[in-house]
Scaffold this motif. Structure first.
Motif, mmCIF file in Angstrom:
data_model
loop_
_atom_site.group_PDB
_atom_site.id
_atom_site.type_symbol
_atom_site.label_atom_id
_atom_site.label_comp_id
_atom_site.label_asym_id
_atom_site.label_seq_id
_atom_site.Cartn_x
_atom_site.Cartn_y
_atom_site.Cartn_z
ATOM 1 N N GLU A 82 0.834 -1.209 0.000
ATOM 2 C CA GLU A 82 0.000 0.000 0.000
ATOM 3 C C GLU A 82 0.872 1.264 0.000
ATOM 4 O O GLU A 82 0.557 2.251 -0.675
ATOM 5 N N ASN A 83 1.981 1.202 0.726
ATOM 6 C CA ASN A 83 2.914 2.329 0.763
ATOM 7 C C ASN A 83 3.421 2.644 -0.649
ATOM 8 O O ASN A 83 3.378 3.800 -1.105
ATOM 9 N N VAL A 84 3.863 1.607 -1.339
ATOM 10 C CA VAL A 84 4.404 1.805 -2.689
ATOM 11 C C VAL A 84 3.286 2.287 -3.634
ATOM 12 O O VAL A 84 3.508 3.178 -4.460
ATOM 13 N N ARG A 85 2.095 1.731 -3.479
ATOM 14 C CA ARG A 85 0.982 2.162 -4.339
ATOM 15 C C ARG A 85 0.716 3.662 -4.153
ATOM 16 O O ARG A 85 0.580 4.400 -5.129
ATOM 17 N N ARG A 86 0.698 4.103 -2.903
ATOM 18 C CA ARG A 86 0.424 5.534 -2.661
ATOM 19 C C ARG A 86 1.554 6.414 -3.194
ATOM 20 O O ARG A 86 1.297 7.473 -3.754
ATOM 21 N N VAL A 87 2.789 5.979 -2.988
ATOM 22 C CA VAL A 87 3.910 6.785 -3.511
ATOM 23 C C VAL A 87 3.786 6.907 -5.029
ATOM 24 O O VAL A 87 3.954 7.990 -5.596
ATOM 25 N N ALA A 88 3.435 5.781 -5.675
ATOM 26 C CA ALA A 88 3.298 5.806 -7.141
ATOM 27 C C ALA A 88 2.143 6.721 -7.560
ATOM 28 O O ALA A 88 2.256 7.461 -8.545
ATOM 29 N N GLU A 89 1.046 6.695 -6.804
ATOM 30 C CA GLU A 89 -0.095 7.555 -7.154
ATOM 31 C C GLU A 89 0.248 9.038 -6.948
ATOM 32 O O GLU A 89 -0.134 9.888 -7.755
ATOM 33 N N VAL A 90 0.967 9.327 -5.892
ATOM 34 C CA VAL A 90 1.383 10.722 -5.667
ATOM 35 C C VAL A 90 2.344 11.145 -6.782
ATOM 36 O O VAL A 90 2.240 12.241 -7.341
ATOM 37 N N ALA A 91 3.256 10.236 -7.132
ATOM 38 C CA ALA A 91 4.206 10.532 -8.218
ATOM 39 C C ALA A 91 3.447 10.823 -9.505
ATOM 40 O O ALA A 91 3.800 11.736 -10.262
ATOM 41 N N LYS A 92 2.374 10.067 -9.732
ATOM 42 C CA LYS A 92 1.587 10.253 -10.954
ATOM 43 C C LYS A 92 0.981 11.658 -11.008
ATOM 44 O O LYS A 92 0.927 12.285 -12.069
ATOM 45 N N LEU A 93 0.530 12.141 -9.872
ATOM 46 C CA LEU A 93 -0.022 13.502 -9.829
ATOM 47 C C LEU A 93 1.057 14.530 -10.183
ATOM 48 O O LEU A 93 0.817 15.467 -10.945
ATOM 49 N N PHE A 94 2.245 14.326 -9.618
ATOM 50 C CA PHE A 94 3.340 15.264 -9.907
ATOM 51 C C PHE A 94 3.728 15.201 -11.392
ATOM 52 O O PHE A 94 4.021 16.226 -11.997
ATOM 53 N N VAL A 95 3.738 14.008 -11.943
ATOM 54 C CA VAL A 95 4.077 13.872 -13.365
ATOM 55 C C VAL A 95 3.004 14.539 -14.213
ATOM 56 O O VAL A 95 3.293 15.211 -15.207
ATOM 57 N N ASP A 96 1.752 14.398 -13.796
ATOM 58 C CA ASP A 96 0.657 15.063 -14.510
ATOM 59 C C ASP A 96 0.824 16.584 -14.436
ATOM 60 O O ASP A 96 0.395 17.309 -15.333
ATOM 61 N N ALA A 97 1.450 17.049 -13.368
ATOM 62 C CA ALA A 97 1.725 18.482 -13.232
ATOM 63 C C ALA A 97 2.989 18.885 -13.998
ATOM 64 O O ALA A 97 3.447 20.021 -13.885
ATOM 65 N N GLY A 98 3.564 17.944 -14.732
ATOM 66 C CA GLY A 98 4.693 18.256 -15.611
ATOM 67 C C GLY A 98 6.051 18.167 -14.946
ATOM 68 O O GLY A 98 7.044 18.636 -15.505
ATOM 69 N N MET A 99 6.085 17.562 -13.770
ATOM 70 C CA MET A 99 7.338 17.583 -13.014
ATOM 71 C C MET A 99 8.146 16.295 -13.147
ATOM 72 O O MET A 99 7.614 15.253 -13.512
ATOM 73 N N VAL A 100 9.411 16.400 -12.820
ATOM 74 C CA VAL A 100 10.282 15.230 -12.753
ATOM 75 C C VAL A 100 10.327 14.800 -11.283
ATOM 76 O O VAL A 100 10.854 15.511 -10.429
ATOM 77 N N VAL A 101 9.720 13.667 -11.016
ATOM 78 C CA VAL A 101 9.626 13.158 -9.650
ATOM 79 C C VAL A 101 10.756 12.185 -9.404
ATOM 80 O O VAL A 101 11.009 11.302 -10.234
ATOM 81 N N ILE A 102 11.412 12.333 -8.277
ATOM 82 C CA ILE A 102 12.451 11.378 -7.901
ATOM 83 C C ILE A 102 11.941 10.664 -6.652
ATOM 84 O O ILE A 102 11.825 11.277 -5.578
ATOM 85 N N ALA A 103 11.561 9.397 -6.828
ATOM 86 C CA ALA A 103 11.027 8.623 -5.712
ATOM 87 C C ALA A 103 12.150 7.802 -5.106
ATOM 88 O O ALA A 103 12.894 7.127 -5.827
ATOM 89 N N ALA A 104 12.301 7.885 -3.792
ATOM 90 C CA ALA A 104 13.337 7.121 -3.087
ATOM 91 C C ALA A 104 12.641 6.246 -2.063
ATOM 92 O O ALA A 104 12.360 6.679 -0.942
ATOM 93 N N VAL A 105 12.302 5.055 -2.484
ATOM 94 C CA VAL A 105 11.586 4.113 -1.626
ATOM 95 C C VAL A 105 12.209 2.725 -1.778
ATOM 96 O O VAL A 105 12.489 2.301 -2.901
ATOM 97 N N ILE A 106 12.346 2.028 -0.684
ATOM 98 C CA ILE A 106 12.959 0.691 -0.754
ATOM 99 C C ILE A 106 12.234 -0.145 -1.802
ATOM 100 O O ILE A 106 12.853 -0.820 -2.603
#
Ligand code: PPS
Ligand code: ADP
Length: 204
Positions: A82-106
């Motif tokens: 669930e943690n990874v799913r939420r990080v990916a969903e948040v990343a998706k919002l940032f990407v939709d906002a045109g940003m380069v997201v750097i996710a650092a998760v195990i």
């Protein structure tokens, strides 16, 4: 699209418009690796290097998100999913906002990283394996967590008594026990450049 009486609304400012204004595409650079391998360090140096080149970036760090949006999650297999799913969903919002997201998760399991990847388009999800042998991570132990895990004060610690599946085919591998932080960042920048990941082109 409509599911469960919920309707997706198109936004008045499109992703394309945001990317055009930013002068680059959005994407996610997904750093996976053991605790202490160097994910946060590389993520922040990469973010700085991109920022200095005029790129809109944001770091999503597992530890930080677990202080807020993921504060109700622990480290069971289900909670990590669930943690990874939420990080990916948040990343998706940032990407939709045109940003380069750097996710650092195990993101220790292959199925978790595959699940995250599926949320993004081709060439939009760059998997980076922050590779460092467990014994080096344990020697670094920047937060004293390995010591606690060995003492039995943390149960289910990744690499000690919880699994880590190294990625089989990451887009980039950074070996932080033999490469400097700068070399690791350069390797990722080189990949982005060679694959034109951030470059605007026809149709975008
Ligand atoms: N049991 C256990 N296993 C692994 N890590 C633990 C654990 N308990 C706490 N921590 C701290 O939580 C950070 C990892 O969070 P993540 O969200 O990246 O983990 S995961 O992707 O859900 O597995 C991790 O951060 P990093 O050291 O930066 O990886 C630790 O600070
Ligand atoms: N080449 C390197 N790349 C990244 N971190 C390194 C490197 N060499 C030494 N380190 C150190 O290793 C530690 C990694 O910690 P951190 O970035 O918090 O890892 P993680 O986020 O994976 O838990 C830091 O203290 C960092 O200074």
């Amino acid at each position: 699209m409509q599911t469960n009486n919920v309707t997706w609304h198109q936004t008045s400012v499109s992703r394309n418009s945001r990317q055009q204004r930013n002068g680059h595409r959005g994407c996610v650079i997904w750093l996976t690796g053991l605790s202490g391998s160097g994910k946060s360090t590389v993520a922040n140096q990469l973010s700085l290097a991109l920022f200095q080149r005029g790129v809109q970036t944001y770091v999503l760090d597992g530890d930080n998100l677990r202080c807020g949006i993921n504060s109700n999650l622990g480290f069971s297999d289900e909670d990590r999913d669930e943690n990874v799913r939420r990080v990916a969903e948040v990343a998706k919002l940032f990407v939709d906002a045109g940003m380069v997201v750097i996710a650092a998760v195990i993101s220790p399991m292959k199925h978790q990283r595959d699940m995250a990847r599926k949320k993004f388009g081709a060439n939009e999800f760059v998997e980076v394996f922050v590779d460092c042998p467990l014994d080096v991570c344990q020697t670094r132990d920047p937060k004293g967590l390995y010591k606690k895990a060995r003492q039995g004060k943390i149960v289910g610690f990744t690499g000690i008594d919880a699994p880590y599946q190294p990625p089989a085919h990451p887009q980039v591998t950074v070996q932080t026990h033999v490469q400097s932080i700068e070399q690791g960042v350069d390797r990722i920048l080189h990949y982005l450049n060679a694959h034109r990941t951030l470059r605007l082109s026809d149709g975008l």
